[in-house]
Design an enzyme around this catalytic site. Structure first.
Site, PDB file in Angstrom:
ATOM      1  N   ARG A  96       0.813  -1.669   7.560  1.00 31.82           N
ATOM      2  CA  ARG A  96       1.259  -0.388   6.981  1.00 31.82           C
ATOM      3  C   ARG A  96       2.146   0.434   7.925  1.00 31.82           C
ATOM      4  O   ARG A  96       2.634   1.497   7.538  1.00 31.82           O
ATOM      5  CB  ARG A  96       0.035   0.451   6.540  1.00 31.82           C
ATOM      6  CG  ARG A  96      -0.803  -0.205   5.466  1.00 31.82           C
ATOM      7  CD  ARG A  96      -1.714   0.790   4.769  1.00 31.82           C
ATOM      8  NE  ARG A  96      -0.931   1.792   4.048  1.00 31.82           N
ATOM      9  CZ  ARG A  96      -1.443   2.887   3.492  1.00 31.82           C
ATOM     10  NH1 ARG A  96      -2.732   3.119   3.578  1.00 31.82           N
ATOM     11  NH2 ARG A  96      -0.671   3.750   2.856  1.00 31.82           N
TER      12      ARG A  96
ATOM     13  N   CYS B 233      -5.681   9.883  -2.721  1.00 29.33           N
ATOM     14  CA  CYS B 233      -4.829   8.992  -1.898  1.00 29.33           C
ATOM     15  C   CYS B 233      -3.459   8.734  -2.482  1.00 29.33           C
ATOM     16  O   CYS B 233      -2.537   8.415  -1.748  1.00 29.33           O
ATOM     17  CB  CYS B 233      -5.446   7.609  -1.757  1.00 29.33           C
ATOM     18  SG  CYS B 233      -7.134   7.566  -1.292  1.00 29.33           S
TER      19      CYS B 233
ATOM     20  N   HIS C 281     -11.824   6.754   5.471  1.00 31.36           N
ATOM     21  CA  HIS C 281     -10.922   7.909   5.566  1.00 31.36           C
ATOM     22  C   HIS C 281     -11.724   9.149   5.169  1.00 31.36           C
ATOM     23  O   HIS C 281     -12.554   9.086   4.262  1.00 31.36           O
ATOM     24  CB  HIS C 281      -9.783   7.800   4.538  1.00 31.36           C
ATOM     25  CG  HIS C 281      -8.564   7.076   4.994  1.00 31.36           C
ATOM     26  ND1 HIS C 281      -7.770   6.351   4.123  1.00 31.36           N
ATOM     27  CD2 HIS C 281      -7.957   6.984   6.209  1.00 31.36           C
ATOM     28  CE1 HIS C 281      -6.747   5.843   4.776  1.00 31.36           C
ATOM     29  NE2 HIS C 281      -6.832   6.198   6.038  1.00 31.36           N
TER      30      HIS C 281
ATOM     31  N   ARG D 271      -9.898   4.946  11.108  1.00 32.21           N
ATOM     32  CA  ARG D 271      -8.435   4.801  11.101  1.00 32.21           C
ATOM     33  C   ARG D 271      -7.734   5.737  12.088  1.00 32.21           C
ATOM     34  O   ARG D 271      -6.640   5.444  12.537  1.00 32.21           O
ATOM     35  CB  ARG D 271      -7.897   5.065   9.695  1.00 32.21           C
ATOM     36  CG  ARG D 271      -8.414   4.100   8.631  1.00 32.21           C
ATOM     37  CD  ARG D 271      -7.826   2.717   8.835  1.00 32.21           C
ATOM     38  NE  ARG D 271      -8.175   1.812   7.763  1.00 32.21           N
ATOM     39  CZ  ARG D 271      -7.490   1.686   6.632  1.00 32.21           C
ATOM     40  NH1 ARG D 271      -6.414   2.410   6.420  1.00 32.21           N
ATOM     41  NH2 ARG D 271      -7.874   0.822   5.720  1.00 32.21           N
TER      42      ARG D 271
ATOM     43  N   ASP E  57       0.810  -1.225   0.000  1.00 33.79           N
ATOM     44  CA  ASP E  57       0.000   0.000   0.000  1.00 33.79           C
ATOM     45  C   ASP E  57       0.846   1.279   0.000  1.00 33.79           C
ATOM     46  O   ASP E  57       0.311   2.379   0.192  1.00 33.79           O
ATOM     47  CB  ASP E  57      -0.919   0.027   1.239  1.00 33.79           C
ATOM     48  CG  ASP E  57      -2.232  -0.731   1.005  1.00 33.79           C
ATOM     49  OD1 ASP E  57      -2.695  -0.793  -0.151  1.00 33.79           O
ATOM     50  OD2 ASP E  57      -2.785  -1.253   1.996  1.00 33.79           O
TER      51      ASP E  57
HETATM   52  N1  ARG Z   1      -5.560  -0.117   0.917  1.00 32.62           N
HETATM   53  C1  ARG Z   1      -5.250   1.164   1.514  1.00 32.62           C
HETATM   54  C2  ARG Z   1      -5.687   1.153   2.966  1.00 32.62           C
HETATM   55  O1  ARG Z   1      -6.696   0.579   3.264  1.00 32.62           O
HETATM   56  C3  ARG Z   1      -5.914   2.279   0.771  1.00 32.62           C
HETATM   57  C4  ARG Z   1      -5.552   3.633   1.290  1.00 32.62           C
HETATM   58  C5  ARG Z   1      -6.247   4.724   0.581  1.00 32.62           C
HETATM   59  N2  ARG Z   1      -5.819   5.979   1.054  1.00 32.62           N
HETATM   60  C6  ARG Z   1      -6.606   7.022   1.379  1.00 32.62           C
HETATM   61  N3  ARG Z   1      -6.022   8.119   1.723  1.00 32.62           N
HETATM   62  N4  ARG Z   1      -7.895   6.920   1.429  1.00 32.62           N
HETATM   63  O2  ARG Z   1      -5.031   1.696   3.833  1.00 32.62           O
END
Ligand code: ARG
Length: 279
Positions: free
Chosen positions: A101, A274, A178, A149, A71
């Site tokens: 991550r 993103c 997000h 998140r 990612d």
């Molecule tokens: N697969 C990534 C995650 O779930 C996608 C991130 C997308 N980023 C964003 N800023 N919305 O973390």
């Protein structure tokens, strides 16, 4: 007073980009299996975004992706760039929610230091950088999403670091995990948002902050990631192709729409906003 938006973009190449785990609902297909990325298409889509930013007069710096970090291409998440109380370009490092991550921030921290950006760190809680904290560059206000998140509890510390009272926005729908999946800030007084993604208080906050508030449909926001549109300069809006209602509303409001294809990144739960960082 309107401030100018920064002209620098950071992107990370999609080397190593794949769906290796599911940490948001977009990463799974209807049978609950991990979606599969077409690497050739992903690279082509990434390159078109890169070239579009150059044609819009932005400077683009690039980090090379790594096999170890599927990612890493989502450059918006590991940092939050801002001007600190001395007016110095700075970043706050993310504290990523997913263990998959968490190590990404080291790479971005080294990048920030190499650019001469001041680096601030949080010592506890989760915070996913510009995925959840979004500047209105023209007013220097900051909007901070929380609920999936990012922990609401990090915002008092972030208020201090940024010397700003960040507008907190509670997210309530896991498809919009997000803030940048459901809020796109366009200029000092304009933004687009997905009402269903926000608590009532959050909607009231947005209504108070923006006199021109465009509504994005859930359908375009889920399938076309319309809420992840990116306006780097108060005029040009880069948007996933196929979002005809939202694109029409933007044009009606006087914005210049640039339609792009980001379908491979949408499989992972991200699109235009993103896959870059602006600083
Ligand atoms: N697969 C990534 C995650 O779930 C996608 C991130 C997308 N980023 C964003 N800023 N919305 O973390």
């Amino acid at each position: 007073m309107k401030y100018a938006a920064p002209k620098n973009i950071l992107m990370t190449t999609p080397t190593g980009f794949k769906i290796a785990y599911a940490i948001n609902p977009h990463m799974l297909d209807a049978e609950g299996k991990l979606k599969v990325v077409d690497e050739t298409k992903a690279l082509k889509q990434w390159q078109s975004l890169h070239d579009l930013y150059l044609s819009l007069g932005l400077t683009v710096s690039v980090i090379e992706g790594r096999e170890k970090f599927p990612d890493l291409v989502f450059a918006a998440n590991p940092t939050f760039p801002f001007l600190d109380r001395d007016g110095k370009p700075s970043v706050v490092l993310a504290r990523m929610h997913s263990k998959f991550r968490q190590e990404e921030t080291k790479i971005y921290s080294a990048w920030a230091a190499s650019q001469g950006l001041r680096v601030y760190e949080l010592t506890s809680g989760f915070f996913e950088g510009s995925g959840d904290a979004i500047w209105n560059f023209e007013t220097r206000e900051i909007f901070g999403g929380h609920g999936f998140r990012t922990d609401e509890a990090i915002y008092p510390t972030l208020d201090q670091i940024t010397a700003t009272r960040i507008h907190r926005l509670e997210l309530i729908d896991p498809r919009f995990y997000h803030l940048d999946t459901c809020l796109s800030i366009l200029d000092a007084t304009s933004a687009a948002f997905v009402p269903e993604a926000f608590s009532r208080e959050a909607i009231a906050t947005l209504e108070n902050a923006f006199s021109n508030l465009i509504r994005i449909s859930v359908d375009e926001a889920v399938h076309g990631f319309a809420g992840n549109a990116f306006c780097p300069d108060g005029q040009n809006v880069v948007l996933q192709t196929g979002n005809s209602c939202f694109a029409g509303d933007l044009r009606q409001a006087g914005f210049t729409v640039h339609e792009v294809e980001t379908g491979e990144f949408i499989k992972s739960g991200g699109s235009v906003f993103c896959t870059k960082q602006q600083y």
